[in-house]
Design a protein around this motif. Structure first.
Motif, PDB file in Angstrom:
ATOM      1  N   THR B   6       0.998  76.395  65.948  1.00 38.38           N
ATOM      2  CA  THR B   6       0.196  77.591  66.169  1.00 38.38           C
ATOM      3  C   THR B   6      -0.757  77.803  65.001  1.00 38.38           C
ATOM      4  O   THR B   6      -1.937  78.047  65.185  1.00 38.38           O
ATOM      5  CB  THR B   6       1.111  78.839  66.274  1.00 38.38           C
ATOM      6  N   SER B   7      -0.210  77.628  63.804  1.00 36.93           N
ATOM      7  CA  SER B   7      -1.039  77.919  62.647  1.00 36.93           C
ATOM      8  C   SER B   7      -2.222  76.974  62.563  1.00 36.93           C
ATOM      9  O   SER B   7      -3.280  77.324  62.079  1.00 36.93           O
ATOM     10  CB  SER B   7      -0.207  77.808  61.378  1.00 36.93           C
ATOM     11  N   LEU B   8      -2.034  75.766  63.079  1.00 32.57           N
ATOM     12  CA  LEU B   8      -3.143  74.826  63.056  1.00 32.57           C
ATOM     13  C   LEU B   8      -4.247  75.285  63.999  1.00 32.57           C
ATOM     14  O   LEU B   8      -5.405  74.971  63.808  1.00 32.57           O
ATOM     15  CB  LEU B   8      -2.669  73.439  63.502  1.00 32.57           C
ATOM     16  N   LYS B   9      -3.846  75.981  65.021  1.00 31.95           N
ATOM     17  CA  LYS B   9      -4.812  76.349  66.047  1.00 31.95           C
ATOM     18  C   LYS B   9      -5.432  77.717  65.826  1.00 31.95           C
ATOM     19  O   LYS B   9      -6.481  78.012  66.360  1.00 31.95           O
ATOM     20  CB  LYS B   9      -4.112  76.387  67.430  1.00 31.95           C
ATOM     21  N   GLN B  10      -4.699  78.563  65.052  1.00 22.16           N
ATOM     22  CA  GLN B  10      -5.097  79.954  65.037  1.00 22.16           C
ATOM     23  C   GLN B  10      -6.435  80.244  64.364  1.00 22.16           C
ATOM     24  O   GLN B  10      -7.178  81.100  64.807  1.00 22.16           O
ATOM     25  CB  GLN B  10      -4.018  80.799  64.340  1.00 22.16           C
ATOM     26  N   ILE B 102     -10.436  74.807  54.134  1.00 20.01           N
ATOM     27  CA  ILE B 102      -8.988  74.926  54.344  1.00 20.01           C
ATOM     28  C   ILE B 102      -8.533  76.388  54.334  1.00 20.01           C
ATOM     29  O   ILE B 102      -7.344  76.669  54.324  1.00 20.01           O
ATOM     30  CB  ILE B 102      -8.177  74.104  53.309  1.00 20.01           C
ATOM     31  N   GLY B 103      -9.496  77.287  54.326  1.00 24.49           N
ATOM     32  CA  GLY B 103      -9.160  78.699  54.469  1.00 24.49           C
ATOM     33  C   GLY B 103      -8.505  79.335  53.265  1.00 24.49           C
ATOM     34  O   GLY B 103      -7.723  80.288  53.406  1.00 24.49           O
ATOM     35  N   ARG B 210       8.017  79.988  56.165  1.00 25.38           N
ATOM     36  CA  ARG B 210       8.617  81.320  56.329  1.00 25.38           C
ATOM     37  C   ARG B 210      10.091  81.296  55.915  1.00 25.38           C
ATOM     38  O   ARG B 210      10.559  82.170  55.177  1.00 25.38           O
ATOM     39  CB  ARG B 210       8.481  81.768  57.790  1.00 25.38           C
ATOM     40  N   LEU B 211      10.802  80.273  56.381  1.00 26.85           N
ATOM     41  CA  LEU B 211      12.233  80.173  56.067  1.00 26.85           C
ATOM     42  C   LEU B 211      12.467  79.980  54.564  1.00 26.85           C
ATOM     43  O   LEU B 211      13.420  80.526  53.995  1.00 26.85           O
ATOM     44  CB  LEU B 211      12.870  79.012  56.853  1.00 26.85           C
ATOM     45  N   ASP B 233      -5.518  76.190  57.834  1.00 26.61           N
ATOM     46  CA  ASP B 233      -5.723  77.491  57.215  1.00 26.61           C
ATOM     47  C   ASP B 233      -4.539  77.760  56.292  1.00 26.61           C
ATOM     48  O   ASP B 233      -3.456  78.134  56.736  1.00 26.61           O
ATOM     49  CB  ASP B 233      -5.821  78.562  58.315  1.00 26.61           C
ATOM     50  N   VAL B 234      -4.760  77.528  55.006  1.00 23.52           N
ATOM     51  CA  VAL B 234      -3.633  77.617  54.058  1.00 23.52           C
ATOM     52  C   VAL B 234      -3.091  79.043  53.947  1.00 23.52           C
ATOM     53  O   VAL B 234      -1.904  79.234  53.672  1.00 23.52           O
ATOM     54  CB  VAL B 234      -3.992  77.077  52.650  1.00 23.52           C
ATOM     55  N   GLN B 235      -3.947  80.025  54.188  1.00 23.43           N
ATOM     56  CA  GLN B 235      -3.448  81.415  54.115  1.00 23.43           C
ATOM     57  C   GLN B 235      -2.577  81.733  55.315  1.00 23.43           C
ATOM     58  O   GLN B 235      -1.607  82.473  55.219  1.00 23.43           O
ATOM     59  CB  GLN B 235      -4.608  82.391  54.027  1.00 23.43           C
ATOM     60  N   ASP B 236      -2.947  81.172  56.462  1.00 22.75           N
ATOM     61  CA  ASP B 236      -2.123  81.388  57.640  1.00 22.75           C
ATOM     62  C   ASP B 236      -0.778  80.655  57.497  1.00 22.75           C
ATOM     63  O   ASP B 236       0.275  81.195  57.823  1.00 22.75           O
ATOM     64  CB  ASP B 236      -2.870  80.906  58.883  1.00 22.75           C
ATOM     65  N   LEU B 237      -0.832  79.418  56.979  1.00 24.05           N
ATOM     66  CA  LEU B 237       0.418  78.685  56.727  1.00 24.05           C
ATOM     67  C   LEU B 237       1.254  79.405  55.675  1.00 24.05           C
ATOM     68  O   LEU B 237       2.470  79.317  55.667  1.00 24.05           O
ATOM     69  CB  LEU B 237       0.128  77.267  56.232  1.00 24.05           C
ATOM     70  N   ASP B 238       0.539  80.065  54.757  1.00 26.76           N
ATOM     71  CA  ASP B 238       1.155  80.785  53.645  1.00 26.76           C
ATOM     72  C   ASP B 238       1.866  79.850  52.664  1.00 26.76           C
ATOM     73  O   ASP B 238       2.770  80.270  51.916  1.00 26.76           O
ATOM     74  CB  ASP B 238       2.135  81.862  54.166  1.00 26.76           C
TER      75      ASP B 238
END
Lengths: 150, 429
Positions: B6-10, B102-103, B210-211, B233-238
């Motif tokens: 999802t994060s790749l697509k978002q 890469i965001g 997240r985990l 998107d590195v911020q979305d991946l966090d």
């Protein structure tokens, strides 16, 4: 078709598929390990010597058609040879597949191994063809370190 | 759909005007931008299917490099003269382009490196050395490239840390339960590939981050195989760190980047000592520069950064929506067509896959397959793909790997299948 037939001669394909003297070490034989880190080929060469003469050579392991065929044909060729003759042969073989040396002299001493001449057109495959030979030499010197093509 | 996917697509896919479509890429017009595709190999037109090793370079990247050397060649961050200002501007503007690509939030979070390998080593040798001690654990997966194994082993041998490995199943997937079970109170770092170079597996990285974060464990993502193939998107991946290589995303080799969250980078000691990474130097004491320069000792690969910026521009213009759809079509087609060749065993059949097809052909060693394909102008990788533990896991010494990029066509895969039939004639009679 013809280009790869120069490399993959029928004899090579045959030895690649049905390697001769392909077995685990027998009692009393010296064994060395060889490894080609480029492709992951792994080989063991076993040697039995008798008063400076190679009484028996065998090998075991996994590799591509070129390395397996080279090992198989090496074992057949070396049996009964003196160490000196084996050394000369390796030099001629190396010259043949790298396209160096004097082809006439080298070919003369190589017999059946001349089928590997096509390897010289494929520099990245030279290591495949020499792995067994390097490992054979390591077995003679009792090397604990695996022989490497690097 | 996994969270990582999802994060790749978002992230935003609203590309600029003139964006490609998957159909346009399938038509092959984009190939005109890659001059090397005109090359012949052994007298045959080049069919390049080794993009997971390195991608070919589009004209605009080549032009940017030539333009830089022709008009702007100078050192950066030094001279008062005009050329030096221009070179600095190009270099720093490339940093900003990478940030956008890469965001990342700020351009100071982008450190130029030689590539992914150096980026991971940088983290291991600075952050790792500072914060991971004897008995502490670093968690990786069983599908890592050597570049995400060896730097941690070096730290293990130096400091007595423990390296733990999340297993993979026969398809090449990890199980998140296994992963979670391995996160312990001694885990100090998780370091994982977003996409496996040998298997093509897309890991659920967002969920893995997240985990880990739920236990305050930082995460490094090896993004070498991802950037250039899908939106990152590195911020979305966090993630806390993200490593990438230019040459796997249409830029030159010898350039790459490390993204790190600014607050972490700020706390990290320098990697190498030298020029540009300092604020002041006396023989008694050196005050280090701020980020990102603290981690860029010596004259950097200026033209490489410029080429990497141009490659991100190329990707932006080509449009990720089209790229992912096109590459997914190629993977699906290749899986069907190659999978139908008798004696083929696919290695890596994960649920979510990037356009990488690894396989064995019964009776033929991958090196022999590679040589015969090469004589038909077909470039594939034959070997262990710098992932020997993956080969061991599947009990194979090596595989043949076809990997795809924007310039590949379905007809390339047809040629591959024909080549494989030729190999069978020779080896599988």
């Amino acid at each position: 078709m013809s280009e790869f037939r120069e490399l993959y001669q029928e004899v090579i394909l045959d030895h690649g598929k049905n390697p001769r003297n392909f077995r685990e070490a027998a009692e009393g034989e010296r064994t060395a390990y060889g490894h080609n880190p480029l492709c992951g080929d792994k080989i063991q060469v076993h040697v039995a010597m008798d008063h400076g003469v190679i009484e028996n050579v065998a090998f075991h392991g996994q590799g591509c058609a070129i390395s397996t065929a080279s090992a198989s044909m090496m074992t057949q060729t070396l049996k009964g040879k003196t160490l000196e003759a084996a050394e000369t042969m390796f030099q001629s073989f190396h010259n043949l597949i790298t396209g160096t040396g004097d082809p006439e002299t080298d070919l003369a001493g190589l017999g059946k191994l001349a089928v590997f001449a096509g390897v010289r057109e494929f520099p990245v495959r030279v290591k495949c063809a020499t792995l067994a030979w390097h490992t054979f030499k390591a077995a003679l010197t009792h090397s604990e370190e695996p022989a490497s093509t690097e | 759909m996994s969270q990582g996917e999802t994060s790749l697509k978002q992230a935003s896919q609203s590309g600029p005007r003139g964006c490609n479509t998957a159909a346009a890429l399938a038509g092959g017009r984009i190939r005109e931008q890659f001059p090397i595709l005109e090359t012949t190999v052994h007298g045959k037109p080049l069919i390049y299917m080794d993009s997971a090793a390195t991608t070919q370079k589009p004209q605009r990247v080549i032009d940017a490099i030539v333009r830089h050397f022709t008009h702007r060649c100078s050192n950066v961050h030094r001279g008062v003269h005009k050329l030096s200002q221009l070179a600095t501007e190009s270099y720093e503007s490339a940093r900003e382009t990478v940030r956008r690509g890469i965001g990342a939030a700020e351009s100071q979070e982008i450190i130029f490196t030689r590539g992914t390998t150096e980026a991971i080593n940088l983290v291991a040798q600075t952050f790792g050395r500072q914060r991971i001690g004897e008995g502490d654990e670093v968690l990786i997966t069983a599908m890592e490239h050597h570049s995400n194994i060896v730097p941690w082993q070096m730290l293990r041998d130096e400091k007595g840390i423990v390296l733990k490995v999340v297993p993979i199943n026969d398809r090449g997937d990890i199980d998140l339960n296994d992963y979670e079970a391995l996160l312990s109170d001694r885990t100090r770092m998780v370091s994982i590939a977003l996409i496996s170079n040998a298997l093509g597996t897309i890991n659920p990285v967002k969920e893995m981050v997240r985990l880990a974060h739920a236990r305050n464990i930082p995460v490094l993502v090896d993004g070498a195989q991802a950037v250039g193939h899908d939106v990152v998107d590195v911020q979305d991946l966090d993630c806390d760190f993200f490593a990438l290589s230019g040459h796997k995303m249409y830029a030159p080799s010898g350039i790459g980047a490390l993204y790190g969250k600014a607050d972490l980078l700020d706390e990290m000691p320098p990697y190498q000592g030298g020029g540009d990474m300092i604020a002041t130097v006396t023989f008694d004491k050196t005050v280090y520069n701020g980020i990102p320069h603290r981690f860029e000792a010596g004259t950097p690969n200026i033209v490489g950064a410029v080429g990497m910026g141009a490659a991100f521009d190329f990707l932006q213009e080509t449009c990720f929506e089209a790229i992912t759809a096109h590459e997914h079509d190629l993977l699906t087609y290749a899986t069907e067509q190659v999978g139908a060749v008798p004696g083929i065993r696919l290695i890596g059949t994960a649920k979510k896959k990037a356009a990488v097809l690894s396989f064995m052909l019964e009776g033929a060693h991958p090196h022999d397959v590679g040589t015969i394909l090469d004589l038909d102008g077909i470039a594939v990788r034959a070997g262990h793909h710098c992932a020997q533990p993956v080969m061991d896991r599947f009990g194979v010494p090596a595989t043949v790997r076809a990997s795809f990029a924007v310039y590949n066509l379905r007809s390339d895969i047809d040629a591959l299948v024909q080549g494989l039939h030729k190999v069978r004639e020779v080896f599988c009679k």
